[in-house]
Design an enzyme around this catalytic site. Structure first.
Site, PDB file in Angstrom:
ATOM      1  N   ASP A 209       3.805   5.004   2.134  1.00 26.42           N
ATOM      2  CA  ASP A 209       2.406   4.583   2.075  1.00 26.42           C
ATOM      3  C   ASP A 209       1.799   4.405   3.469  1.00 26.42           C
ATOM      4  OD1 ASP A 209       3.678   2.256   2.869  1.00 26.42           O
ATOM      5  OD2 ASP A 209       2.829   0.986   1.304  1.00 26.42           O
TER       6      ASP A 209
ATOM      7  N   SER B 197       9.857  -0.803   2.461  1.00 25.46           N
ATOM      8  CA  SER B 197       8.929  -0.082   3.332  1.00 25.46           C
ATOM      9  C   SER B 197       9.580   0.357   4.638  1.00 25.46           C
ATOM     10  CB  SER B 197       7.698  -0.959   3.578  1.00 25.46           C
ATOM     11  OG  SER B 197       6.686  -0.268   4.236  1.00 25.46           O
TER      12      SER B 197
ATOM     13  N   ASP C 299       6.577   6.130   6.691  1.00 24.62           N
ATOM     14  CA  ASP C 299       7.582   5.075   6.658  1.00 24.62           C
ATOM     15  C   ASP C 299       8.464   5.281   5.439  1.00 24.62           C
ATOM     16  OD1 ASP C 299       5.748   4.401   4.721  1.00 24.62           O
ATOM     17  OD2 ASP C 299       5.712   2.265   5.189  1.00 24.62           O
TER      18      ASP C 299
ATOM     19  N   ASP D 151       8.723   4.149   2.439  1.00 27.03           N
ATOM     20  CA  ASP D 151       8.205   4.316   1.084  1.00 27.03           C
ATOM     21  C   ASP D 151       6.970   5.198   1.033  1.00 27.03           C
ATOM     22  OD1 ASP D 151       6.502   2.435   2.254  1.00 27.03           O
ATOM     23  OD2 ASP D 151       6.117   1.420   0.356  1.00 27.03           O
TER      24      ASP D 151
END
Length: 475
Positions: free
Chosen positions: A268, A125, A264, A266
């Protein structure tokens, strides 16, 4: 600041997950430094087989192997872990489809869309490149339940075994999934809405959204200025992305853009920047969406935030007749509360926003598009859309400690919490919590003034640090 509705709350919760002290899983999957157990190739091999074994035991269609999708962000270690997970899954008799770099939310969507039995995301993340981790999704595109994660943990520690050769899984790399996901994102915007003439800076954090996000927004008519779209395996989240919004703030001003959007690593998590360069976080986004949806009869159930949600958000929503519920930190717990109470909108201050009328999990691109749709329908800019939210002064400090749960359970820390509660006199909140993704204790204080919030947060952080340094096994 009036204290009405701002109930005094000292949150020092030892959640069920904390108390059971699960061996591998944290609040958002498994995460850590690459090369240090469990973020190693050996463990990922075992983890792949463990997931495969659990899925095989649950598979009800006779004669069919379970199917698992694997996506990843842009970290250099993703190649290694992708191969290890693939080998473990195949050894357990599971078919695998490799997606390549893909946002977490895309893996969730594709897992359901392609009727897979589970999805895996290889990502840490917002963490730097030398960390990595694993997230899982169920066949419905939702985070795995605690029960399934517990079953995987038990299987990881079992003896490694391989099915007979005629039962081994097969692997295929898919090539059209980015386009499929992009079409899904665009379909969440009403057909009568267009963004022609809108200029936006997109910061993709050199992460998983670097290909698909510019494509989605530009195809909807946005003039896109893209930054953080040159990943090299090492620069994910480095000086870009939602953990470093200053880069986007500068770019929005220099480009004279209408607003900025930052994800960010990733994809999400999303935060935004208005035309004046001011940061718009997850609480702001929840307010903007809740206000508009409520007025137009689109909001169902309560809005769900977390223990970190600003007290001002609760007051602003209450003034409109909207209930705010607080879940434990972690989008999986927000999702649980939304399902239990029939809600469609929830999220975290950090920018994990769930729009369950559009997606099954937190999706940075979908949430950003929802905000743009509100702006297009209302005729407001981002500054105007959030102007009714007056946030309570809030200060947060991160204290790097090992043994966070022992620290939070100490008498000295508990006493400091009681004293902080007394000093606030009913006009603020205190939250001490162990991070589920890093070796940190997060200290958060809301108070009447920023000076008071800072003073109390620093004092509590000092107490936490002192106790940590004197733990019996402290290193």
């Amino acid at each position: 600041m009036q204290a009405r509705g701002l109930e005094q709350q000292v949150f020092h919760r030892q959640t069920a997950m904390m108390m059971t002290r699960r061996k591998y899983f944290g609040t958002d999957g498994i995460r850590g430094k690459v090369g240090i157990w469990p973020i190693s190739a050996e463990f990922m091999l075992k983890l792949g087989r463990a997931l495969g074994s659990v899925l095989a035991a649950q598979k009800t269609k006779a004669g069919q192997r379970p199917l698992v999708l694997i996506g990843k962000d842009t970290r250099v270690s993703g190649y290694m872990f992708e191969s290890a997970l693939e080998a473990g899954l195949v050894a357990a008799g599971v078919d695998v489809r490799l997606l390549g770099p893909m946002p977490t939310s895309a893996v969730a969507y594709l897992t359901h869309n392609l009727r897979a039995d589970a999805g895996i995301v290889i990502s840490a993340s917002h963490n730097p490149y030398h960390d990595n981790g694993i997230k899982f999704f169920s066949a419905c595109g939702e985070k795995l339940s605690d029960t399934v994660e517990d079953a995987i943990e038990r299987e990881v520690d079992a003896v490694f075994s391989t099915v007979d050769s005629d039962a081994l899984g097969k692997v295929e790399r898919l090539t059209d999934t980015a386009t499929r996901y992009a079409e899904f994102c665009k379909a969440t915007v009403a057909k009568d809405i267009g963004f022609d003439g809108m200029k936006i800076v997109l910061d993709c954090a050199n992460g998983a959204t670097y290909q698909v996000a510019p494509k989605v927004f530009s195809e909807l008519g946005v003039e896109v200025v893209a930054i953080g779209v040159q990943p090299d395996g090492f620069n994910i989240n480095r000086d870009v992305g939602s953990t470093c919004p200053q880069t986007l703030q500068t770019a929005v001003l220099s480009q004279h853009a209408d607003l900025g959007i930052t994800f960010d690593g990733d994809g999400d998590r999303v935060q935004m920047v208005d035309r004046c360069g001011a940061l718009v976080d997850g609480d702001d986004i929840l307010y903007i969406l809740a206000r508009h949806w409520h007025v137009h009869g689109l909001l169902k159930g309560p809005v769900v935030g977390t223990l970190m949600s600003n007290g001002g958000l609760k007051l602003a929503l209450e003034d409109m007749g909207i209930e705010l519920l607080r879940a434990e930190v972690g989008d999986r717990y927000v999702l649980q509360q939304l399902k239990e109470h029939g809600g469609v909108l929830g999220g975290e201050t950090s920018g994990h926003i769930l729009c369950l009328d559009r997606a099954s999990t937190g999706d940075g691109i979908v949430a950003a598009l929802a905000v743009l749709e509100v702006l297009a329908r209302s005729g407001e800019d981002l500054t105007q859309a959030r102007s009714g939210l007056c946030k309570t002064p809030k200060w947060m400090l991160n204290v790097r400690v090992y043994g966070a749960h022992e620290v939070l359970s100490s008498e000295q820390v508990r006493a400091a919490l009681v004293e902080a509660e007394r000093s606030l006199q009913g006009s603020g909140r205190v939250l001490l919590r162990a991070s589920g993704t890093e070796p940190l204790v997060r200290v958060t204080v809301e108070a009447v003034t920023m000076a008071q919030a800072q003073q109390l947060a620093r004092h509590l952080a000092d107490v936490v640090q002192h106790v940590a340094e004197h733990l019996p096994d402290s290193t």
